[in-house]
Design an enzyme around this catalytic site. Structure first.
Site, PDB file in Angstrom:
ATOM      1  N   LYS A  76      18.253 -19.034  37.639  1.00  0.00           N
ATOM      2  CA  LYS A  76      17.467 -18.335  36.752  1.00  0.00           C
ATOM      3  C   LYS A  76      18.726 -17.827  35.294  1.00  0.00           C
ATOM      4  O   LYS A  76      19.142 -17.037  35.826  1.00  0.00           O
ATOM      5  CB  LYS A  76      16.561 -17.958  36.555  1.00  0.00           C
ATOM      6  CG  LYS A  76      15.635 -16.981  35.226  1.00  0.00           C
ATOM      7  CD  LYS A  76      14.171 -16.912  35.535  1.00  0.00           C
ATOM      8  CE  LYS A  76      13.633 -16.993  34.052  1.00  0.00           C
ATOM      9  NZ  LYS A  76      12.192 -15.796  34.347  1.00  0.00           N
ATOM     10  N   SER A 129      23.099 -31.921  31.608  1.00  0.00           N
ATOM     11  CA  SER A 129      21.610 -31.932  31.085  1.00  0.00           C
ATOM     12  C   SER A 129      21.197 -33.246  32.071  1.00  0.00           C
ATOM     13  O   SER A 129      21.984 -34.129  32.035  1.00  0.00           O
ATOM     14  CB  SER A 129      21.749 -32.310  29.234  1.00  0.00           C
ATOM     15  OG  SER A 129      20.530 -32.789  29.295  1.00  0.00           O
ATOM     16  N   LYS A 184      26.113 -27.038  25.363  1.00  0.00           N
ATOM     17  CA  LYS A 184      24.608 -27.834  25.882  1.00  0.00           C
ATOM     18  C   LYS A 184      23.789 -27.141  24.948  1.00  0.00           C
ATOM     19  O   LYS A 184      22.875 -27.288  24.852  1.00  0.00           O
ATOM     20  CB  LYS A 184      24.584 -27.290  27.224  1.00  0.00           C
ATOM     21  CG  LYS A 184      23.508 -27.133  28.107  1.00  0.00           C
ATOM     22  CD  LYS A 184      22.439 -28.973  27.776  1.00  0.00           C
ATOM     23  CE  LYS A 184      21.925 -28.627  29.333  1.00  0.00           C
ATOM     24  NZ  LYS A 184      20.328 -27.912  29.459  1.00  0.00           N
ATOM     25  N   HIS A 187      22.813 -28.784  22.060  1.00  0.00           N
ATOM     26  CA  HIS A 187      22.388 -30.194  22.650  1.00  0.00           C
ATOM     27  C   HIS A 187      20.711 -29.892  22.782  1.00  0.00           C
ATOM     28  O   HIS A 187      19.817 -30.827  22.607  1.00  0.00           O
ATOM     29  CB  HIS A 187      23.069 -30.762  24.107  1.00  0.00           C
ATOM     30  CG  HIS A 187      21.713 -31.548  24.920  1.00  0.00           C
ATOM     31  ND1 HIS A 187      20.314 -31.139  25.520  1.00  0.00           N
ATOM     32  CD2 HIS A 187      21.606 -32.995  25.504  1.00  0.00           C
ATOM     33  CE1 HIS A 187      19.694 -32.110  26.098  1.00  0.00           C
ATOM     34  NE2 HIS A 187      20.873 -33.203  25.950  1.00  0.00           N
ATOM     35  N   ASN A 188      20.137 -28.608  23.519  1.00  0.00           N
ATOM     36  CA  ASN A 188      18.779 -28.420  23.324  1.00  0.00           C
ATOM     37  C   ASN A 188      17.468 -28.154  22.208  1.00  0.00           C
ATOM     38  O   ASN A 188      17.109 -28.905  22.208  1.00  0.00           O
ATOM     39  CB  ASN A 188      18.648 -27.322  24.534  1.00  0.00           C
ATOM     40  CG  ASN A 188      18.467 -27.753  25.869  1.00  0.00           C
ATOM     41  OD1 ASN A 188      19.506 -28.180  26.654  1.00  0.00           O
ATOM     42  ND2 ASN A 188      18.441 -26.954  26.611  1.00  0.00           N
ATOM     43  N   GLU A 191      17.262 -32.043  21.062  1.00  0.00           N
ATOM     44  CA  GLU A 191      16.150 -31.810  21.552  1.00  0.00           C
ATOM     45  C   GLU A 191      15.388 -31.394  21.075  1.00  0.00           C
ATOM     46  O   GLU A 191      13.951 -32.088  21.003  1.00  0.00           O
ATOM     47  CB  GLU A 191      16.245 -31.898  23.301  1.00  0.00           C
ATOM     48  CG  GLU A 191      15.614 -31.935  24.614  1.00  0.00           C
ATOM     49  CD  GLU A 191      15.649 -31.187  25.598  1.00  0.00           C
ATOM     50  OE1 GLU A 191      14.608 -30.832  26.771  1.00  0.00           O
ATOM     51  OE2 GLU A 191      16.735 -31.313  25.878  1.00  0.00           O
ATOM     52  N   ARG A 448      19.667 -11.321  -7.390  1.00  0.00           N
ATOM     53  CA  ARG A 448      20.405 -10.329  -6.980  1.00  0.00           C
ATOM     54  C   ARG A 448      21.945  -8.845  -7.581  1.00  0.00           C
ATOM     55  O   ARG A 448      21.122  -7.867  -7.132  1.00  0.00           O
ATOM     56  CB  ARG A 448      21.419 -10.922  -5.075  1.00  0.00           C
ATOM     57  CG  ARG A 448      20.385 -11.638  -4.565  1.00  0.00           C
ATOM     58  CD  ARG A 448      21.507 -12.461  -3.633  1.00  0.00           C
ATOM     59  NE  ARG A 448      21.966 -12.036  -2.316  1.00  0.00           N
ATOM     60  CZ  ARG A 448      23.740 -10.890  -2.043  1.00  0.00           C
ATOM     61  NH1 ARG A 448      23.987 -11.887  -3.168  1.00  0.00           N
ATOM     62  NH2 ARG A 448      24.120 -10.415  -1.468  1.00  0.00           N
ATOM     63  N   SER A 481      29.460  -3.525  -3.229  1.00  0.00           N
ATOM     64  CA  SER A 481      30.185  -4.604  -2.701  1.00  0.00           C
ATOM     65  C   SER A 481      30.186  -5.778  -2.310  1.00  0.00           C
ATOM     66  O   SER A 481      28.829  -5.976  -1.395  1.00  0.00           O
ATOM     67  CB  SER A 481      30.612  -3.450  -1.481  1.00  0.00           C
ATOM     68  OG  SER A 481      29.729  -3.471   0.173  1.00  0.00           O
TER      69      SER A 481
END
Length: 485
Positions: A76, A129, A184, A187-188, A191, A448, A481
């Site tokens: 994990k 994966s 990765k 990628h997730n 997904e 702003r 600034s």
């Protein structure tokens, strides 16, 4: 005593299956787990009679390995990875290689690579994966870290990885320190977006047309023969044919509509914010899961809040199905464009030489987002490695152009019927925002500057020159600034 080519720590589903995959490709593997009974069960079961060595302790694991030692952690993410690194480090020698094959946060991988480099150890953060089936038969692997380790892990990783047409492995070196885990993570995130958009297409067809899951299965099966050909479309069609053994109802109707998540989609969204990279579709996919988790609140709200009152859809059903298909395809293109744009910004920020065509190839087979149109992404970046945005590639610009009328119609019809379409709508907003040479941010900058003297640039002056207006006549000439957080 036979020595192993690589050691793997962690005998959960992914760890076990990767070990069996490695062994099937001719590598001898040493297997260890913190709960040693799992080692014994594995050796007596799936590993029986194979070139796999079960070990009960970390010293025994290290002793069982050829030099330079290669040890892959399949545990994990988070504290467990640091714990194992701390235990292994005194047992290893300079040049030995530690590999983290879990879903670690890329900044953790950057930190660990730096710390271990100072101690003479090589560190690899490898995104893997493909889920259970991919791990066993051929995953997509995205390794990054200390490049000196690559020659020693390359034969194993490319040996077990999925292969595309022609035999090219869905695995190549990504870049330094946390690059592999970053790719990765993206990628997730993609997904998450893919799954949400498919779910929204399902919701549109079911709620507007009243189609049954079995009818929808046929539609998704047909879609999988064309541009949308992908693993997720394929399994969606299979899911929609499944009936529940207990009730006889469609399985999708007995599953509670409260989605879980493990955090990688959130990490992608947070990293996008840190990089200043617009990634609204993936962020909306994460928020959609969070909304789904409020099941009890939503049930209560449904009896108080009402949506539009509309009758049955009176248009041509086949035309609407095609609208939804094109909306899904166009939204998918925008989601991938956001992911690749984020990787381009990360490449510049972290000095990673990311090869975007190679990444598309790594995702072509083995992984969860594998899809036919990744070939088109690879072609786009092979043709122009400096491509700023996927939407600018001729193929995808043409595809969006062909789909956008039906994309807009599908979303408008869904909104008219009260169907929540966060991913579809955010993908369209991304497209419309990116293609606009002028945006309402000029008013935002004026606001702003009005309340905070944050300054602005002018259209008739060079970029990088900042100005302030005394809007009320009561302010001074001092400006805040200028910076971008």
């Amino acid at each position: 005593m036979t020595q192993a080519d690589i050691g793997v720590i962690g005998l959960a589903v992914m760890g076990e299956n990767l070990i069996l995959n490695m062994e099937s490709k001719g590598f001898t593997v040493a297997a260890h787990n913190r709960t040693t009974s799992k080692v014994d069960d594995f050796m007596a079961g799936r590993a029986a009679g194979k070139n796999i060595i079960g070990v009960h302790s970390l010293p025994d694991l290290v002793a069982a390995l050829k030099k330079p030692r290669r040890i892959m952690l399949m545990v994990k993410a988070g504290a467990a990875v640091d714990s194992y690194i701390g235990q292994l480090e005194p047992l290893l020698e300079p040049g030995d290689i530690l590999i983290d094959g879990g879903n670690s946060l890329f900044t953790d991988t950057q930190r660990r690579a730096k710390e271990l480099e100072e101690k003479g150890l090589l560190y690899v953060g490898a995104g893997v994966s493909g889920g259970e089936e991919g791990a066993l038969h051929g995953p997509s692997i995205m390794p990054g870290g200390h490049e000196a380790a690559w020659p020693f892990v390359k034969p194993i990783f490319q040996g077990i990885a999925a292969k595309v047409e022609g035999g090219s492995p869905c695995c190549d070196w990504v870049g330094p320190d946390g690059a592999g885990h970053f790719v990765k993570m993206v990628h997730n995130g993609i997904e998450y977006g893919d799954m949400q958009m498919i779910s929204e297409a399902y919701a549109l067809l079911r709620e507007v047309l009243g189609l049954s899951p079995l009818e929808l299965a046929g539609i998704f099966t047909e879609w999988n023969k064309g541009e949308l050909d992908s693993y997720l479309i394929e399994i969606t069609a299979e899911i929609l044919t499944k009936t529940d053994d207990e009730t006889g109802k469609p399985m999708v109707d007995v599953i509670l509509d409260a989605a879980g998540q493990k955090g990688t989609g959130k990490w992608t969204s947070v990293a996008a914010l840190d990089l200043g990279s617009p990634m609204p579709t993936i962020a909306e996919a994460v928020f959609a899961r969070a909304m789904s988790a409020l099941k009890e609140e939503r049930v209560a709200a449904s009896s108080i809040l009402s949506g539009p009152q509309v009758g049955a859809y009176e248009g041509d059903k086949l035309e609407f199905i095609e609208m939804v298909r094109q909306a899904l395809y166009a939204s998918k293109i925008c989601s991938y464009a956001q992911g690749y744009q984020m990787m381009r910004l990360a490449s510049a920020e972290y000095h990673w030489p990311l090869n975007f065509g190679s990444i598309a190839l790594m995702w072509r087979e083995g992984c969860i987002i594998r899809a036919r149109f990744l070939n088109d992404i690879k072609d786009a970046y092979d043709a122009n490695p400096a491509l700023e945005n996927l939407l600018l590639a001729p193929f995808f610009a043409g595809a969006i152009g062909n789909a956008q009328t039906n994309w807009r119609k599908a979303i408008a019809i869904g909104i008219g019927h009260g169907v929540a379409l966060p991913a579809f709508c955010s993908a369209l907003a991304y497209f419309d925002g990116y293609r606009s040479s002028n945006s309402p941010a000029s008013l935002l900058q004026a606001q702003r500057d009005y309340f905070g003297a944050h300054t602005y640039e002018r259209v008739d002056k060079p970029r990088g020159e900042f100005f302030h207006t005394n809007w009320t006549g009561r302010g001074g000439s001092t400006a805040s600034s200028t910076y971008n957080a």
